[in-house]
Design a protein around this motif. Structure first.
Motif, mmCIF file in Angstrom:
data_model
loop_
_atom_site.group_PDB
_atom_site.id
_atom_site.type_symbol
_atom_site.label_atom_id
_atom_site.label_comp_id
_atom_site.label_asym_id
_atom_site.label_seq_id
_atom_site.Cartn_x
_atom_site.Cartn_y
_atom_site.Cartn_z
ATOM 1 N N GLU A 10 0.833 -1.204 0.000
ATOM 2 C CA GLU A 10 0.000 0.000 0.000
ATOM 3 C C GLU A 10 0.869 1.255 0.000
ATOM 4 O OE1 GLU A 10 -3.360 0.441 -0.081
ATOM 5 O OE2 GLU A 10 -3.519 -1.709 -0.528
ATOM 6 N N LEU A 11 1.911 1.244 0.802
ATOM 7 C CA LEU A 11 2.777 2.414 0.912
ATOM 8 C C LEU A 11 3.537 2.678 -0.377
ATOM 9 C CD1 LEU A 11 4.186 4.659 2.436
ATOM 10 C CD2 LEU A 11 5.689 2.950 3.469
ATOM 11 N N LEU A 12 4.150 1.651 -0.950
ATOM 12 C CA LEU A 12 4.962 1.838 -2.150
ATOM 13 C C LEU A 12 4.110 2.230 -3.346
ATOM 14 C CD1 LEU A 12 7.536 -1.081 -1.820
ATOM 15 C CD2 LEU A 12 7.922 1.361 -1.453
ATOM 16 N N ILE A 13 2.922 1.659 -3.472
ATOM 17 C CA ILE A 13 2.050 2.020 -4.597
ATOM 18 C C ILE A 13 1.626 3.480 -4.492
ATOM 19 C CG2 ILE A 13 -0.228 1.628 -5.612
ATOM 20 C CD1 ILE A 13 0.095 -1.325 -5.026
ATOM 21 N N THR A 14 1.229 3.904 -3.300
ATOM 22 C CA THR A 14 0.809 5.286 -3.120
ATOM 23 C C THR A 14 1.969 6.250 -3.328
ATOM 24 O OG1 THR A 14 -0.816 4.534 -1.489
ATOM 25 C CG2 THR A 14 -0.347 6.885 -1.563
ATOM 26 N N ALA A 15 3.139 5.903 -2.760
ATOM 27 C CA ALA A 15 4.311 6.768 -2.920
ATOM 28 C C ALA A 15 4.736 6.860 -4.385
ATOM 29 C CB ALA A 15 5.466 6.252 -2.065
#
Length: 374
Positions: A10-15
């Protein structure tokens, strides 16, 4: 492990999505600037994509920390809003464990940012500077595009050619308008204009290195707009000195183009400032992670964007202070031993305070309750 993979994804996709959007915005603005220079004849249109490609590392090294910071706020804010963080907390995941999970993708971003800052960005600056220097050496003839009115000399000179040979040696249907300095008393608004038209033309190099455009079979018109005192001159051959386009300013300072290995061990303030700035980029990633994790904690009733604006202002203050201290270090106003490190330490301490503020508040409340007599 399942929670770690879920949070990291979730974090890497959003970032990545935020970083891509920021990169497109910044590159669009920069590309418009270079495109305007190409339209004025200061740059060859064929090198625009090459310049933008070499500028990408310099853009990304500052975009990635901001993208990670916003990615944590948006991704974790959504999880708090959907009560997923509450479920993870009920299964035994503490705030410290959440931070440890977040540091893993942050380390990946820090490695990429460090590679860009320490290696690719200086190489890109060198290549772009070389291209711009080559472009600044071009004459008006070299950047001429057939069928287009081309502005030179700050707009005082306009050149047009109907046709241009493939070897850029012969012109056809030439038009040149050159506005001279104001004529008459000081403050006069009218100015002389010389207009040259010719059937053909070619470039000629003189022994002293100057270049001339030799026009053939044409007319020259001299006069002031609005006045009927034009002079008309017919010629068989006429030479026009080709001015160089306005020099294109290079990007960055001389120190920014130096390889990182050349900065190690140097005692010059400029070299120390540049080296500490390059090392600060990956360090910035870890510090903003400590800031973003507690700031992403939101109340579902308040919404996920309640802390977004204060968090962005905090990040801007962090980056602005780094840039300010970098300038002071560059001018020798601060010792290199202090440099930029105290700025990172200050915001790292702020991140720890935000991370443990709830525990400190709970501990303080318990102490106050214990002091109240029954």
């Amino acid at each position: 492990m399942i929670a770690f993979r879920y949070l990291s994804r979730e974090l890497l996709i959003t970032a990545a999505a935020v970083s891509a959007a920021l990169l497109v915005i910044i590159m669009s603005g920069r590309f418009i600037k270079y495109l305007a220079q190409a339209a004025q004849g200061a740059l060859d249109p064929s090198v625009l994509l090459m310049i933008m490609g070499f500028r990408i590392p310099g853009f990304l090294q500052l975009i990635l920390p901001l993208g990670l910071f916003l990615g944590i706020l948006l991704a974790y804010g959504r999880l708090y809003l959907d009560s997923e963080m509450l479920v993870l907390s009920a299964t035994g995941m503490s705030g410290q464990q959440l931070l440890l999970y977040t540091l893993a993708p942050a380390a990946l971003v820090a490695l990429l940012s460090g590679w860009l800052s320490l290696s690719l960005t200086p190489q890109g600056i060198v290549r772009v500077t070389q291209i711009l220097n080559e472009q600044s050496a071009l004459t008006e003839f070299d950047t001429l595009v057939p069928g287009r009115f081309q502005s030179m000399k700050g707009g005082s000179r306009v050149t047009y050619s109907e046709t241009l040979s493939n070897q850029r040696k012969e012109l056809g249907g030439v038009f040149i308008s050159d506005r001279a300095a104001p004529r008459g008393s000081s403050g006069a608004k009218s100015s002389d204009i010389s207009v040259l038209v010719a059937q053909s033309g070619h470039q000629e190099l003189q022994p002293d290195g100057s270049r001339y455009l030799i026009l053939q079979n044409g007319y020259r018109y001299d006069g002031t707009p609005g006045q009927a005192d034009y002079r008309i001159l017919q010629y068989d051959s006429y030479g026009v000195l080709l001015p160089k386009p306005e020099p294109v300013s290079s990007i960055g300072s001389r120190e920014e183009a130096l390889p990182t290995a050349a900065l190690w061990g140097s005692t010059q303030p400029q070299h120390q400032a540049e080296l500490q700035w390059r090392l600060s980029i990956p360090l910035l990633v870890f510090v903003v992670t400590f800031l973003a994790v507690p700031l992403s904690r939101v109340n579902p009733r308040q919404g996920r964007f309640i802390k977004l604006l204060p968090a962005i202002l905090l990040y801007m203050a962090y980056l602005a202070l780094l840039i300010f201290i970098r300038g002071a270090l560059y001018k020798g106003r601060l010792p290199a031993a202090i440099g930029l490190w105290w700025v990172h330490g200050l915001f790292f301490a702020l991140g720890l305070l935000l991370l443990y503020q709830e525990r400190l508040h709970l501990s303080f409340s318990r102490r106050r309750a214990a002091r109240v007599p029954a």
